[in-house]
Design a protein around this motif. Structure first.
Motif, PDB file in Angstrom:
ATOM      1  N   GLU A 268      -4.592 -10.107  -2.024  1.00 60.02           N
ATOM      2  CA  GLU A 268      -3.752 -11.285  -1.854  1.00 60.02           C
ATOM      3  C   GLU A 268      -2.519 -11.167  -2.747  1.00 60.02           C
ATOM      4  OE1 GLU A 268      -7.535 -14.309  -1.146  1.00 60.02           O
ATOM      5  OE2 GLU A 268      -6.333 -14.456  -2.961  1.00 60.02           O
TER       6      GLU A 268
ATOM      7  N   TYR B 181     -14.779 -11.714  -4.857  1.00 58.97           N
ATOM      8  CA  TYR B 181     -13.425 -11.609  -5.388  1.00 58.97           C
ATOM      9  C   TYR B 181     -13.395 -10.583  -6.517  1.00 58.97           C
ATOM     10  CZ  TYR B 181      -8.743 -13.642  -5.504  1.00 58.97           C
ATOM     11  OH  TYR B 181      -7.398 -13.845  -5.362  1.00 58.97           O
TER      12      TYR B 181
ATOM     13  N   GLY C  78      -7.839  -9.641  -4.981  1.00 58.84           N
ATOM     14  CA  GLY C  78      -8.100 -10.266  -3.700  1.00 58.84           C
ATOM     15  C   GLY C  78      -9.577 -10.373  -3.392  1.00 58.84           C
ATOM     16  N   THR C  79      -9.874 -10.738  -2.163  1.00 62.34           N
ATOM     17  CA  THR C  79     -11.249 -10.865  -1.714  1.00 62.34           C
ATOM     18  C   THR C  79     -11.836  -9.480  -1.464  1.00 62.34           C
ATOM     19  OG1 THR C  79     -10.515 -11.066   0.594  1.00 62.34           O
ATOM     20  CG2 THR C  79     -10.811 -13.111  -0.659  1.00 62.34           C
ATOM     21  N   VAL C  80     -13.157  -9.405  -1.386  1.00 65.06           N
ATOM     22  CA  VAL C  80     -13.821  -8.122  -1.176  1.00 65.06           C
ATOM     23  C   VAL C  80     -14.742  -8.186   0.027  1.00 65.06           C
ATOM     24  CG1 VAL C  80     -13.731  -7.511  -3.626  1.00 65.06           C
ATOM     25  CG2 VAL C  80     -15.752  -8.676  -2.718  1.00 65.06           C
ATOM     26  N   GLU C  81     -14.990  -7.013   0.589  1.00 66.86           N
ATOM     27  CA  GLU C  81     -15.943  -6.869   1.684  1.00 66.86           C
ATOM     28  C   GLU C  81     -16.581  -5.495   1.585  1.00 66.86           C
ATOM     29  OE1 GLU C  81     -13.460  -7.208   5.141  1.00 66.86           O
ATOM     30  OE2 GLU C  81     -12.766  -5.116   5.018  1.00 66.86           O
TER      31      GLU C  81
ATOM     32  N   HIS D  10       0.827  -1.213   0.000  1.00 64.03           N
ATOM     33  CA  HIS D  10       0.000   0.000   0.000  1.00 64.03           C
ATOM     34  C   HIS D  10       0.860   1.261   0.000  1.00 64.03           C
ATOM     35  CE1 HIS D  10       0.509   0.498   4.439  1.00 64.03           C
ATOM     36  NE2 HIS D  10       0.510  -0.810   4.430  1.00 64.03           N
TER      37      HIS D  10
ATOM     38  N   ARG E  14     -14.366  -2.874  -0.347  1.00 62.41           N
ATOM     39  CA  ARG E  14     -12.905  -2.889  -0.126  1.00 62.41           C
ATOM     40  C   ARG E  14     -12.330  -4.176  -0.715  1.00 62.41           C
ATOM     41  NH1 ARG E  14     -12.911  -1.962   4.760  1.00 62.41           N
ATOM     42  NH2 ARG E  14     -12.076   0.164   4.763  1.00 62.41           N
TER      43      ARG E  14
ATOM     44  N   ARG F 256      -9.421  -6.581  -0.451  1.00 66.88           N
ATOM     45  CA  ARG F 256      -8.367  -6.952   0.490  1.00 66.88           C
ATOM     46  C   ARG F 256      -7.350  -7.808  -0.276  1.00 66.88           C
ATOM     47  NH1 ARG F 256      -9.890  -5.796   5.872  1.00 66.88           N
ATOM     48  NH2 ARG F 256      -8.019  -6.931   6.498  1.00 66.88           N
TER      49      ARG F 256
ATOM     50  N   ARG G 179      -5.459  -2.112   5.024  1.00 65.19           N
ATOM     51  CA  ARG G 179      -6.576  -3.057   4.914  1.00 65.19           C
ATOM     52  C   ARG G 179      -6.927  -3.363   3.477  1.00 65.19           C
ATOM     53  NH1 ARG G 179     -11.118   0.117   7.882  1.00 65.19           N
ATOM     54  NH2 ARG G 179     -10.056   1.763   6.681  1.00 65.19           N
ATOM     55  N   GLY G 180      -6.735  -2.406   2.576  1.00 63.46           N
ATOM     56  CA  GLY G 180      -7.081  -2.649   1.188  1.00 63.46           C
ATOM     57  C   GLY G 180      -7.388  -1.387   0.419  1.00 63.46           C
TER      58      GLY G 180
END
Length: 221
Positions: free
Chosen positions: A189, A100, A118-121, A34, A185, A187, A79-80
Motif C-alpha cells: 500500500e 499485515y 502492506g497486506t500479506v497473502e 516495483h 507475498r 501486497r 503483485r508484490g
C-alpha cells in the motif's frame, strides 16, 4: 551493577556519518514502485553488497507486540514482494493473525533504503514449488528438519533431526516441499525510497496507493 554508557568503549553519541553519495528527485523515479525497487536491487547487486535482497521484516502479534528479523526477498513483480518461510514460525503466526507486514532493505553502504508496507497473502502452491526446485538440497532438508521458532533443548536436537531427514530422503531424487513451508507475498500500500543527504536533509519519496491509483509523495526527513 550494569555498565553505564560512559563506562563502555563504544562512544555511541559520537557515531555519525555524513551522507553524501547521492540524491533522489521525483524525476529520477521509475514509473512504478516495483520497477524502482528492481532498479535499486540491481544497483545494490552491481555494487557488490552482501545479500542485497536481505530485508528486515517487521510483524506484530494480535496484541500489537512487534517483532523483526532479516529474511531474503525471492520474488518481485507488480503483485508484490515475496519471501519464503516455515508456516509454523512466529512470523507466520503473526501474519496469519494480522495480515499485515513491513519490510525494509537496508543498503547502508549506498546510504539508501527502501521500505515496503502492506497486506500479506500466501503464494499459491505452484509458485512455492517453482521456487523450491531452485533451492540447494541441503536447504530443502533443513526446512524439513527445523521446527522453526520452537524451543529446543540444545544443538544436538537439531543435528539429530537433520540426520533423520537425510536418512528419510536418502533415496529420493527430489525432496518434496514440506506441507508446513511456503511463500508470503506483501501486497504494498506504500513503498518508500530513502536516500541519505547532507545535514540529515534526506530525500524520501513514497509511492502511495490511493484507491486503485499510485501517487508519488515527498516526505520531510
Amino acid at each position: 551493577m550494569p555498565e553505564t554508557q560512559s563506562e563502555t568503549n563504544i562512544a555511541l553519541p559520537a557515531m555519525r556519518v555524513s551522507y553524501e553519495q547521492g540524491s533522489l528527485a521525483e524525476i529520477d523515479l521509475a514509473g512504478s514502485w516495483h520497477e524502482q525497487l528492481g532498479l535499486w536491487l540491481d544497483e545494490a547487486t552491481r555494487a557488490g553488497l552482501a545479500e542485497p535482497n536481505a530485508m528486515v521484516l517487521a510483524t506484530a502479534d494480535p496484541q500489537g507486540r512487534p517483532s523483526s528479523r532479516t529474511v531474503l526477498a525471492k520474488g518481485l513483480d507488480a503483485r508484490g514482494l515475496v519471501f519464503f518461510t516455515n508456516y509454523t514460525s512466529n512470523k507466520s503466526h503473526d501474519l496469519k493473525a494480522t495480515r499485515y507486514a513491513s519490510a525494509t532493505f537496508p543498503w547502508l553502504a549506498m546510504q539508501r533504503q527502501a521500505t515496503v508496507r502492506g497486506t500479506v497473502e500466501k503464494v499459491d502452491a505452484a509458485e512455492t514449488a517453482e521456487y523450491w526446485r531452485t533451492r540447494p538440497r541441503g536447504s530443502q532438508l533443513g526446512s524439513w528438519a527445523s521446527p522453526q521458532s520452537r524451543v529446543v533443548r540444545d544443538r544436538s536436537v537439531l543435528d539429530s533431526a537433520l540426520a533423520n531427514i537425510n536418512r528419510q530422503f536418502a533415496d529420493a531424487e527430489r525432496v518434496p516441499v514440506p506441507p508446513h513451508w511456503g511463500g508470503w507475498r506483501i501486497r504494498p500500500e506504500m513503498v518508500e525510497f530513502w536516500q541519505g543527504r547532507q545535514d540529515r536533509m534526506h530525500d524520501r519519496l513514497r509511492y502511495h496507493l490511493v484507491g486503485d491509483n499510485w501517487q508519488v509523495e515527498r516526505l520531510a526527513p
